[in-house]
Design an enzyme around this catalytic site. Structure first.
Site, PDB file in Angstrom:
ATOM      1  N   SER A 176       0.800  -1.226   0.000  1.00  0.00           N
ATOM      2  CA  SER A 176       0.000   0.000   0.000  1.00  0.00           C
ATOM      3  C   SER A 176       0.830   1.271   0.000  1.00  0.00           C
ATOM      4  O   SER A 176       0.378   2.296  -0.494  1.00  0.00           O
ATOM      5  CB  SER A 176      -0.946   0.000   1.194  1.00  0.00           C
ATOM      6  N   HIS A 204      -5.479  -2.860  -2.959  1.00  0.00           N
ATOM      7  CA  HIS A 204      -5.077  -1.868  -3.970  1.00  0.00           C
ATOM      8  C   HIS A 204      -4.961  -2.473  -5.367  1.00  0.00           C
ATOM      9  O   HIS A 204      -4.629  -1.755  -6.316  1.00  0.00           O
ATOM     10  CB  HIS A 204      -3.755  -1.213  -3.571  1.00  0.00           C
ATOM     11  N   LYS A 235     -12.039   1.413  -1.754  1.00  0.00           N
ATOM     12  CA  LYS A 235     -10.988   2.020  -2.581  1.00  0.00           C
ATOM     13  C   LYS A 235     -11.498   2.060  -4.021  1.00  0.00           C
ATOM     14  O   LYS A 235     -12.337   2.895  -4.353  1.00  0.00           O
ATOM     15  CB  LYS A 235      -9.683   1.264  -2.393  1.00  0.00           C
TER      16      LYS A 235
END
Ligand SMILES: Cc1ncc(COP(=O)(O)O)c(C=O)c1O
Length: 404
Positions: A176, A204, A235
């Site tokens: 990350s 991610h 996200k």
């Protein structure tokens, strides 16, 4: 017991004091920050879906149909058909038998790791894993072996030492704070050869890596082989919450023993509806993923042309490692003076001595904006005398000590 004010003073003295910044607009490539319009270069809303009209509408529709909240945990009376629908879609998307929703990625990792391993077993964790995996390992009460970043030899040594007690390997897919990618195929092979399971956190990587943004596990061709895949809805999927994909049997166990699942209210229907819509957009518009990749490459190249190296990142996360925490904050403030917002990241989020700007691009950034931002940040870095690390993630002793 130390006084609260003393502790805050200590944080200020160490350059580690944090304050909240205020955004007064939706999460787009530009936002209104503390009253000024800035280019947003530190969001995880990578495909811009948090503010997509269809995603907003889906959240509103779900609120109309199911209400604002679920009212109870899933195992009491909070399990609604909309939760079931999202879980089926996520399992299909990732190529697994089942998926299980959690309140957030943090809770998913905490609950899953601690449900799968315990006293008398060993859990193996990359030294640069996200705090939620580290904390999951800690509360599991299993013995922890923290291997050097992506170091398969070190991991193999640890597995040999643990023998039959080795139970689970956990890793970020895209790290990350560094943007590099774990060697998932090798980790999986090593895990299974040693009788261990492997958990990959795709927080991610969904929307970024793999065919049509299906993640790093899909990129490695290992959908269904990696034992557990964690993903977040907060996200790329522009909403809030998280999920774990695994076999029906593992999901059954998590449903029965993962404490953050059992003892917490089910996700609110608008968040679930938004995620369903975001997933549908991701599946139907793979061009967005390609745009994100191109933008990541554009930013990395522009930084390099201006003398700043982004280490081993090959993704949308582009770190500029400064080292000193106060210097990183100074660089962040200089960038803000030029209307570019890239929050400085300091310990304990990153290891001591590796404070940085963690730049992250979005698919809907303009290439010219990214190039201008790279020039601005490089200029500010030169003025501040910042020499960036080109070595990429080092050996963060502090994290090793904390997590070991
Ligand atoms: C790798 C990783 N896992 C998990 C999380 C936590 O996810 P959430 O924000 O949904 O709690 C993050 C958040 O930054 C992350 O980077």
């Amino acid at each position: 017991m130390r006084d609260v004010a003393d502790r805050l003073d200590d944080l200020r003295d160490a350059g580690l004091y944090r304050r909240l910044r205020l955004i007064e607009s939706p999460q787009g490539p530009r936002v209104t920050l503390d009253g000024a319009e800035v280019l947003l270069l530190c969001s995880n809303n990578y495909l811009g879906l948090a503010d997509h009209p269809r995603v907003r509408q889906a959240a509103a529709d779900a609120a109309e149909r199911f209400g604002a909240g679920a009212g109870a945990s899933r195992l009491i009376s909070g399990n609604m058909s909309i939760h079931d629908r999202l879980e089926r879609r996520l399992a299909d998307f990732a190529g697994y038998e089942r998926a299980l929703l959690f309140g957030s990625g943090y809770l998913a990792n905490l609950g899953t790791v601690s449900a799968l391993v315990g006293r008398g077993q060993v859990v193996f964790s990359d030294e640069l894993n996200h705090a939620s995996l580290i904390d999951g390992c800690r509360i599991s009460r299993a013995e922890r072996f923290v291997y050097h970043h992506c170091d398969l030899d070190h991991l193999a040594w640890g597995l040999r030492k643990a023998g039959h007690r080795g139970a689970l390997i956990v890793t970020d897919a895209i790290f990350s704070m560094d943007g590099d990618v774990a060697p998932i195929a090798e980790l999986t092979e090593l895990a299974h050869r040693n009788g261990c399971r492997v958990l990959v956190d795709e927080a991610h990587a969904i929307g970024s890596l793999g065919p049509d943004g299906r993640g790093a596990v899909a990129e490695a061709g290992l959908g269904g082989e990696v034992d557990l895949v964690v993903g977040t809805l907060g996200k790329t999927l522009g909403s809030y919450g998280a999920y774990v994909c695994a076999s029906a049997e593992i999901v059954d166990l998590l449903t029965n023993v993962a404490r953050p699942f059992i003892f917490s209210t089910a996700l609110p229907p608008p968040a679930v509806g938004a995620a369903i819509a975001a997933l549908a957009i991701l599946e139907s518009q793979p061009g967005m993923v390609e745009h994100l990749r191109l933008n990541g490459a554009t930013l990395r190249e522009a930084l390099a042309e201006n003398g700043l190296q982004a280490g081993p990142s090959r993704t949308q996360i582009v770190p500029i490692v400064v080292g000193d925490a106060e210097l990183a904050m100074a660089l962040c403030e200089r960038a803000l003076d030029g209307r570019v917002f890239a929050q400085a990241i300091r310990p304990p989020t990153v290891p001591e001595g590796t404070s940085r700007l963690r730049l992250s691009v979005m698919a809907n950034h303009g290439a010219n904006d990214l190039r201008a931002a790279a020039r601005l940040i490089a200029g500010a870095a030169a003025e501040l005398g910042v020499g960036t690390s080109t070595a990429g993630p080092g050996h963060p002793q502090q994290v090793l000590r904390e997590a070991a």
